[in-house]
Design an enzyme around this catalytic site. Structure first.
Site, PDB file in Angstrom:
ATOM      1  N   LYS A 140       0.845  -1.203   0.000  1.00 61.10           N
ATOM      2  CA  LYS A 140       0.000   0.000   0.000  1.00 61.10           C
ATOM      3  C   LYS A 140       0.881   1.255   0.000  1.00 61.10           C
ATOM      4  O   LYS A 140       0.671   2.180  -0.785  1.00 61.10           O
ATOM      5  CB  LYS A 140      -0.879   0.001   1.244  1.00 61.10           C
ATOM      6  CG  LYS A 140      -1.515   1.348   1.578  1.00 61.10           C
ATOM      7  CD  LYS A 140      -2.420   1.305   2.794  1.00 61.10           C
ATOM      8  CE  LYS A 140      -1.716   1.626   4.058  1.00 61.10           C
ATOM      9  NZ  LYS A 140      -1.502   3.045   4.367  1.00 61.10           N
ATOM     10  N   ASN A 141       1.913   1.251   0.872  1.00 65.37           N
ATOM     11  CA  ASN A 141       2.700   2.475   1.062  1.00 65.37           C
ATOM     12  C   ASN A 141       3.757   2.693  -0.008  1.00 65.37           C
ATOM     13  O   ASN A 141       4.485   3.679   0.049  1.00 65.37           O
ATOM     14  CB  ASN A 141       3.294   2.508   2.475  1.00 65.37           C
ATOM     15  CG  ASN A 141       2.185   2.697   3.506  1.00 65.37           C
ATOM     16  OD1 ASN A 141       1.070   3.105   3.154  1.00 65.37           O
ATOM     17  ND2 ASN A 141       2.459   2.365   4.745  1.00 65.37           N
TER      18      ASN A 141
ATOM     19  N   CYS B 142      -5.800   8.457   9.863  1.00 62.82           N
ATOM     20  CA  CYS B 142      -6.509   7.807  10.963  1.00 62.82           C
ATOM     21  C   CYS B 142      -6.084   8.458  12.279  1.00 62.82           C
ATOM     22  O   CYS B 142      -5.324   9.397  12.327  1.00 62.82           O
ATOM     23  CB  CYS B 142      -6.291   6.315  10.983  1.00 62.82           C
ATOM     24  SG  CYS B 142      -4.710   5.791  10.391  1.00 62.82           S
TER      25      CYS B 142
ATOM     26  N   ARG C 129      -0.238  13.911  13.465  1.00 64.64           N
ATOM     27  CA  ARG C 129       0.200  13.761  12.071  1.00 64.64           C
ATOM     28  C   ARG C 129       0.287  15.126  11.369  1.00 64.64           C
ATOM     29  O   ARG C 129      -0.374  15.387  10.377  1.00 64.64           O
ATOM     30  CB  ARG C 129      -0.702  12.789  11.328  1.00 64.64           C
ATOM     31  CG  ARG C 129      -0.805  11.477  12.107  1.00 64.64           C
ATOM     32  CD  ARG C 129      -1.285  10.347  11.288  1.00 64.64           C
ATOM     33  NE  ARG C 129      -0.227   9.845  10.408  1.00 64.64           N
ATOM     34  CZ  ARG C 129      -0.451   8.884   9.512  1.00 64.64           C
ATOM     35  NH1 ARG C 129      -1.643   8.413   9.366  1.00 64.64           N
ATOM     36  NH2 ARG C 129       0.530   8.436   8.747  1.00 64.64           N
TER      37      ARG C 129
ATOM     38  N   ARG D 139      -9.078  -0.067   4.306  1.00 65.99           N
ATOM     39  CA  ARG D 139      -8.167   0.931   3.725  1.00 65.99           C
ATOM     40  C   ARG D 139      -6.836   0.283   3.356  1.00 65.99           C
ATOM     41  O   ARG D 139      -6.169   0.711   2.435  1.00 65.99           O
ATOM     42  CB  ARG D 139      -7.886   2.045   4.739  1.00 65.99           C
ATOM     43  CG  ARG D 139      -9.012   3.029   4.924  1.00 65.99           C
ATOM     44  CD  ARG D 139      -8.571   4.138   5.842  1.00 65.99           C
ATOM     45  NE  ARG D 139      -7.246   4.610   5.452  1.00 65.99           N
ATOM     46  CZ  ARG D 139      -6.424   5.247   6.278  1.00 65.99           C
ATOM     47  NH1 ARG D 139      -6.792   5.491   7.506  1.00 65.99           N
ATOM     48  NH2 ARG D 139      -5.238   5.644   5.878  1.00 65.99           N
TER      49      ARG D 139
ATOM     50  N   ILE E 132       2.106  18.317   9.214  1.00 71.23           N
ATOM     51  CA  ILE E 132       2.861  18.268   7.950  1.00 71.23           C
ATOM     52  C   ILE E 132       3.996  19.289   7.962  1.00 71.23           C
ATOM     53  O   ILE E 132       4.510  19.669   6.908  1.00 71.23           O
ATOM     54  CB  ILE E 132       1.932  18.486   6.727  1.00 71.23           C
ATOM     55  CG1 ILE E 132       1.250  19.859   6.775  1.00 71.23           C
ATOM     56  CG2 ILE E 132       0.890  17.386   6.622  1.00 71.23           C
ATOM     57  CD1 ILE E 132       0.588  20.230   5.438  1.00 71.23           C
TER      58      ILE E 132
ATOM     59  N   ASP F 197       3.904  -0.106  12.164  1.00 71.15           N
ATOM     60  CA  ASP F 197       2.671  -0.672  11.584  1.00 71.15           C
ATOM     61  C   ASP F 197       2.470  -2.135  11.973  1.00 71.15           C
ATOM     62  O   ASP F 197       1.403  -2.690  11.719  1.00 71.15           O
ATOM     63  CB  ASP F 197       2.698  -0.543  10.056  1.00 71.15           C
ATOM     64  CG  ASP F 197       2.698   0.910   9.615  1.00 71.15           C
ATOM     65  OD1 ASP F 197       3.055   1.182   8.453  1.00 71.15           O
ATOM     66  OD2 ASP F 197       2.378   1.770  10.445  1.00 71.15           O
TER      67      ASP F 197
HETATM   68  C1  EPZ Z   1       4.178   6.670   6.722  1.00 68.90           C
HETATM   69  O1  EPZ Z   1       3.405   7.692   7.304  1.00 68.90           O
HETATM   70  C2  EPZ Z   1       3.205   5.524   6.478  1.00 68.90           C
HETATM   71  N1  EPZ Z   1       2.124   5.978   5.609  1.00 68.90           N
HETATM   72  C3  EPZ Z   1       2.623   5.065   7.812  1.00 68.90           C
HETATM   73  O2  EPZ Z   1       1.790   3.942   7.548  1.00 68.90           O
HETATM   74  C4  EPZ Z   1       3.769   4.615   8.717  1.00 68.90           C
HETATM   75  O3  EPZ Z   1       3.239   4.235   9.971  1.00 68.90           O
HETATM   76  C5  EPZ Z   1       4.741   5.795   8.903  1.00 68.90           C
HETATM   77  O4  EPZ Z   1       5.219   6.227   7.607  1.00 68.90           O
HETATM   78  C6  EPZ Z   1       5.942   5.403   9.740  1.00 68.90           C
HETATM   79  O5  EPZ Z   1       6.588   4.311   9.169  1.00 68.90           O
HETATM   80  C7  EPZ Z   1       2.342   6.077   4.278  1.00 68.90           C
HETATM   81  O6  EPZ Z   1       3.425   5.830   3.782  1.00 68.90           O
HETATM   82  C8  EPZ Z   1       1.169   6.526   3.456  1.00 68.90           C
HETATM   83  P1  EPZ Z   1       6.095   9.775   9.192  1.00 68.90           P
HETATM   84  P2  EPZ Z   1       4.018   9.172   7.475  1.00 68.90           P
HETATM   85  O7  EPZ Z   1       6.089  11.085   8.503  1.00 68.90           O
HETATM   86  O8  EPZ Z   1       5.013   9.443   6.425  1.00 68.90           O
HETATM   87  C9  EPZ Z   1       5.743  12.889  12.673  1.00 68.90           C
HETATM   88  C10 EPZ Z   1      -0.154   2.686   7.666  1.00 68.90           C
HETATM   89  O9  EPZ Z   1      -0.757   2.136   8.599  1.00 68.90           O
HETATM   90  N2  EPZ Z   1       5.684  13.910  11.617  1.00 68.90           N
HETATM   91  O10 EPZ Z   1       7.239   8.855   8.974  1.00 68.90           O
HETATM   92  O11 EPZ Z   1       2.875  10.100   7.647  1.00 68.90           O
HETATM   93  C11 EPZ Z   1       4.525  11.997  12.676  1.00 68.90           C
HETATM   94  O12 EPZ Z   1       3.463  12.604  13.409  1.00 68.90           O
HETATM   95  C12 EPZ Z   1       0.398   4.068   7.847  1.00 68.90           C
HETATM   96  O13 EPZ Z   1       0.075   2.159   6.545  1.00 68.90           O
HETATM   97  C13 EPZ Z   1       5.735  15.239  11.981  1.00 68.90           C
HETATM   98  O14 EPZ Z   1       5.835  15.576  13.164  1.00 68.90           O
HETATM   99  O15 EPZ Z   1       4.767   9.025   8.838  1.00 68.90           O
HETATM  100  C14 EPZ Z   1       5.043  10.747  13.333  1.00 68.90           C
HETATM  101  O16 EPZ Z   1       5.027  10.934  14.728  1.00 68.90           O
HETATM  102  C15 EPZ Z   1       0.119   4.615   9.230  1.00 68.90           C
HETATM  103  N3  EPZ Z   1       5.664  16.188  11.008  1.00 68.90           N
HETATM  104  C16 EPZ Z   1       6.492  10.681  12.853  1.00 68.90           C
HETATM  105  O17 EPZ Z   1       6.826  12.003  12.398  1.00 68.90           O
HETATM  106  C17 EPZ Z   1       5.558  15.850   9.693  1.00 68.90           C
HETATM  107  O18 EPZ Z   1       5.516  16.763   8.841  1.00 68.90           O
HETATM  108  C18 EPZ Z   1       6.744   9.726  11.698  1.00 68.90           C
HETATM  109  O19 EPZ Z   1       5.813  10.037  10.737  1.00 68.90           O
HETATM  110  C19 EPZ Z   1       5.496  14.485   9.343  1.00 68.90           C
HETATM  111  C20 EPZ Z   1       5.561  13.537  10.326  1.00 68.90           C
END
Ligand code: EPZ
Length: 421
Positions: free
Chosen positions: A22-23, A116, A121, A400, A123, A307
């Site tokens: 998916k990712n 979710c 989360r 999803r 940006i 995950d």
């Molecule tokens: C990706 O999400 C995956 N989603 C997530 O999978 C996965 O859990 C996550 O990476 C970690 O491996 C997709 O690829 C679509 P991050 P992402 O940015 O990129 C914080 C699933 O179940 N953060 O690596 O959104 C964030 O809040 C999903 O398939 C900020 O603070 O995760 C988190 O605490 C869930 N500011 C940490 O960083 C930002 O701008 C890691 O998030 C971005 C993230």
């Protein structure tokens, strides 16, 4: 709201197919609009997140034929840098559309993406990388306006964010000059995205490590690409087979993408073997003699994946002793614990990042609620272990990320029914 009715405990047997990741699919589909000609992408999972991403791409003019496994993306009609707000809100992964839009139009305007309930989360890391590339970022209470062609730069990520790394790559592939991305996330899905972009003519090196360099090119051309197997779905089915003491064959997988997961499972006493079929790796679960407690801390790749935290917790309710789980990535990823406690699990929530599990405990079937994607899958495993009937509400979350999960489970002997209401 549709629900699953499960009668446990279930002894499962046979082979369960692992779908495409998916990712990876959620980034490779938007990446295809960077090309001037159509791309063909195969091994795409037929899940609601993919269908939402396709709708979002069509909302900016892409023409996409998707048959449930293969997508032909024709980017030639893409004429807008403002993707549909309502759709963006329904899909957290839609944030990765911004990099390609900036590369293509030097503009993007969008509202806060959805997702979710596993945490705030934000940006901010995405906006920060675009600002480091000279893009002007302005925002109102719920809209962002980005202006300016991303400049080849030395980018340093605030943290190893997966989608922020992917946005930095896609924003820079058409920027003349050399871009360096430091503190990059190293997930296998990022390497798969880079492999697709390089097949389109991009010049990316180091994807899958924490230092990535990109030599900007003038044009990219449509290509063909097969998505890698979903390591999280594979790990979920592996844990299911082990937790139900079933003989399951699971694949295809890339065992290298699951190294620490396999290592931790072995430490917990799990028995399995990897074999090759038609040139691809598969994994078979063997007879178990119970499990022992272990500690897990979730980390960015190659650490233990967040995950798979929830499926692992379900397995550890069946392990003798005390297991400690430290969820370092998200602050809201224990929503499913209440439901497990209702089923009889002995779990103490120490903080939003830490739980302790005391096992082994018998789980009893109950009516429970899935509140996020991976937690929902973990509750399905719990229902298949528990004795008695379990009803799981909130299937939208599970659908999803897991393609036809009830059909796949029925094929290996699970007593699971989907009730549409
Ligand atoms: C990706 O999400 C995956 N989603 C997530 O999978 C996965 O859990 C996550 O990476 C970690 O491996 C997709 O690829 C679509 P991050 P992402 O940015 O990129 C914080 C699933 O179940 N953060 O690596 O959104 C964030 O809040 C999903 O398939 C900020 O603070 O995760 C988190 O605490 C869930 N500011 C940490 O960083 C930002 O701008 C890691 O998030 C971005 C993230």
């Amino acid at each position: 709201m549709s629900k699953f009715k499960i009668k446990g405990p279930c002894k499962l047997h046979g082979e369960i197919r692992v779908s495409g990741a998916k990712n990876a699919a959620l980034k490779i589909l938007p990446a295809s609009i960077l090309a001037d000609t159509p791309s063909t992408i195969t091994n795409i999972p037929d899940i609601t997140d993919v269908r939402k991403m396709i709708e979002i791409l069509e909302s900016i003019g892409a023409k996409i034929e998707f048959d449930g496994e293969k997508a032909i993306v024709d980017p030639r009609g893409v004429n807008s840098y403002t993707p549909d707000d309502k759709l963006m809100k329904q899909l957290r992964g839609s944030i990765v559309l911004i990099g390609p839009l900036l590369a293509k139009f030097a503009k993007a305007s969008f509202s806060q993406p959805g997702g979710c309930l596993i945490g705030a989360r934000p940006i901010d890391d995405h906006l920060d990388i675009f600002a480091q590339m000279g893009v002007k970022v302005s925002e109102t209470e719920d809209k962002y306006f980005l202006k300016g062609k991303p400049r080849a730069s030395k980018i340093i990520l605030n943290k190893m964010s997966v989608t922020a790394t992917e946005n930095a790559i896609m924003a820079s592939v058409l920027s003349p000059g050399k871009t360096h991305i430091h503190v990059a996330a190293a997930e296998p899905e990022i390497a798969d995205l880079a492999k697709f972009l390089n097949s389109m003519g991009a010049k990316i090196e180091g994807a899958g490590t924490h230092d990535i360099t990109i030599e900007g090119v003038n044009k990219l051309y449509g290509s063909t690409h097969e998505i890698i197997p979903d390591r999280i779905e594979a790990g979920t089915f592996l844990i299911l087979g082990l937790a139900t003491d079933s003989r399951l064959k699971i694949g295809p997988i890339v065992s290298n993408h699951l190294s620490l997961v396999l290592h931790k499972l072995e430490k917990a006493g799990a028995k399995f073997k990897i074999f090759i079929k038609d040139g691809k790796e598969y994994i078979e679960t063997l007879r178990q003699k119970g499990f022992n407690a272990i500690d897990i801390d979730t980390r960015t790749y190659p650490g233990f994946p967040t995950d798979l935290q929830s499926p692992m917790v379900v397995l550890l309710t069946q392990a003798k002793g005390e297991s400690n789980i430290f969820e370092t990535i998200f602050e809201g990823r224990f929503l499913y614990i209440d439901e497990l406690q209702m089923m009889g699990a002995n779990i103490e929530i120490i903080s939003p990042h830490k739980v302790t599990i005391k096992g082994a405990t018998l789980l009893k079937g109950k009516e429970i609620y899935s509140r996020d994607l991976r937690g929902g899958a973990a509750l399905v495993i719990a229902g298949l272990i528990a004795s008695g009937n379990t009803t799981i509400n909130g299937l939208d979350y599970i659908d999803r990320g897991y393609e036809k999960i009830d059909e796949k489970l029925k094929n290996i002997g699970a007593d699971i029914r989907r009730i549409e209401e």
